[in-house]
Design an enzyme around this catalytic site. Structure first.
Site, PDB file in Angstrom:
ATOM      1  N   ASP A  65      44.109  30.916  49.002  1.00 18.65           N
ATOM      2  CA  ASP A  65      43.069  30.575  48.037  1.00 18.65           C
ATOM      3  C   ASP A  65      43.669  29.831  46.853  1.00 18.65           C
ATOM      4  O   ASP A  65      44.880  29.868  46.612  1.00 18.65           O
ATOM      5  CB  ASP A  65      42.369  31.851  47.542  1.00 18.65           C
ATOM      6  CG  ASP A  65      41.440  32.454  48.583  1.00 18.65           C
ATOM      7  OD1 ASP A  65      41.067  31.731  49.527  1.00 18.65           O
ATOM      8  OD2 ASP A  65      41.093  33.638  48.442  1.00 18.65           O
ATOM      9  N   MET A 107      35.392  36.411  36.830  1.00 18.14           N
ATOM     10  CA  MET A 107      34.742  35.098  36.841  1.00 18.14           C
ATOM     11  C   MET A 107      33.604  34.994  35.827  1.00 18.14           C
ATOM     12  O   MET A 107      32.454  34.754  36.186  1.00 18.14           O
ATOM     13  CB  MET A 107      34.248  34.764  38.254  1.00 18.14           C
ATOM     14  CG  MET A 107      35.361  34.634  39.264  1.00 18.14           C
ATOM     15  SD  MET A 107      34.805  34.562  40.982  1.00 18.14           S
ATOM     16  CE  MET A 107      34.515  36.308  41.340  1.00 18.14           C
ATOM     17  N   LYS A 152      38.754  26.982  46.397  1.00 19.83           N
ATOM     18  CA  LYS A 152      37.611  26.310  45.787  1.00 19.83           C
ATOM     19  C   LYS A 152      38.088  25.560  44.555  1.00 19.83           C
ATOM     20  O   LYS A 152      38.854  26.073  43.751  1.00 19.83           O
ATOM     21  CB  LYS A 152      36.551  27.335  45.397  1.00 19.83           C
ATOM     22  CG  LYS A 152      35.278  26.738  44.806  1.00 19.83           C
ATOM     23  CD  LYS A 152      34.345  27.824  44.294  1.00 19.83           C
ATOM     24  CE  LYS A 152      33.815  28.684  45.399  1.00 19.83           C
ATOM     25  NZ  LYS A 152      32.841  29.698  44.911  1.00 19.83           N
TER      26      LYS A 152
END
Length: 277
Positions: A34, A168, A56
């Site tokens: 990741d 987040m 991402k």
């Protein structure tokens, strides 16, 4: 048939990897990682190992989850020693459940290797005891959703005596602050933003619920720790937010009765906000 290891890379500092995680990384055939895995951890992987970035970037996924699942099954089917490397712990907001289900359905052997999750790494970096008994009755670990499924954040589970670790929090701290205030959290409730915890790029910013909206966004990965445990002087905070605490301790009630009202706050609103740095 090969095997898939779902490994937690920890919060960033390579010294915080488990011994087992390091051994497996150094003997891997292929590593799917990741974007939250730190560059310092990736540097430990031998050059001959095939590295595939499946993270991402700016909200855009390089691969869909189904494509990642298919890669894991495909590489294992070719007899490869496959590592699925995730930031923090693979079982905390890492979508490991979907990958485990895909591997089980395909009959692929797998193993989960836990890592230090970001909540614990950030708290350690900031010197915060998440479950300090003087000021916290529960620990809530959650993500802040700003999309159509925003209702997934259960604010009813969070109180002024909770420690909330919000993964987040995004760029809009004002929206986070608004939702916390709407949920009844006190304006002076202290909180800490920790960015790139345990790495050389680490930043720690102390603020409060009321002042959070004015804070400049810190680089990802970042998380927000909210609660009385983040105060520098937890014992003083505890006096106001746990007024009945002493009644449970032998002999403490009589001693408390001698403390004048001028020596301690009588309500949460009388506490001065935590100094913002």
């Amino acid at each position: 048939m090969g095997k898939v290891y779902l490994i937690g890379a920890g919060p960033g500092d390579p010294d915080l990897l488990t011994v087992k995680a390091l051994r497996l990384l150094q003997n891997a055939s292929v590593v799917l990682h990741d974007s939250l895995v730190s560059r310092e951890v990736l540097a430990l992987i031998p050059h001959e190992v095939e590295l595939i970035d499946v993270g991402k970037r700016a909200g855009q996924k390089l691969l869909t989850q189904d494509e990642i699942n298919a890669l894991l099954v495909s590489y294992a089917g070719r007899g490869k020693n496959v590592i699925r490397l995730k930031g923090g712990d693979p079982l905390i907001f890492g979508r490991a459940g979907e990958e485990i289900e895909a591997l089980r359905n395909a009959g692929v052997n797998f193993e989960v290797v836990p890592g230090i999750t970001a909540a614990l790494g950030a708290a350690a970096a900031a010197g915060i005891s998440l479950t300090d008994r003087r000021a916290a009755s529960q620990l809530v670990i959650a993500t802040f959703s700003r999309g159509a499924d925003a209702s997934s954040m259960n604010w009813a589970a969070v109180t002024n005596s909770s420690t909330l670790v919000l993964y987040m929090p995004g760029a809009d701290y004002a929206e986070v602050a608004r939702q916390m205030r709407d949920a009844g959290l006190a304006d002076d409730l202290p909180c800490v933003i920790v960015s790139n915890a345990t790495t050389p790029r680490q930043q720690i910013r102390r603020t409060s619920v009321a002042a959070l909206a004015q804070q400049e966004k810190l680089p990802a990965p970042a998380l927000l720790i909210v609660g009385r445990v983040t105060a520098h002087h937890v014992d003083e905070i505890a006096e106001a937010y746990w007024p009945a605490r002493g009644s449970l301790e032998s002999g403490s009630q009589s001693a408390r009765s001698e403390i004048s009202n001028s020596q301690r706050p009588t309500s949460p609103t009388s506490i001065s906000p935590t100094k913002i740095s």
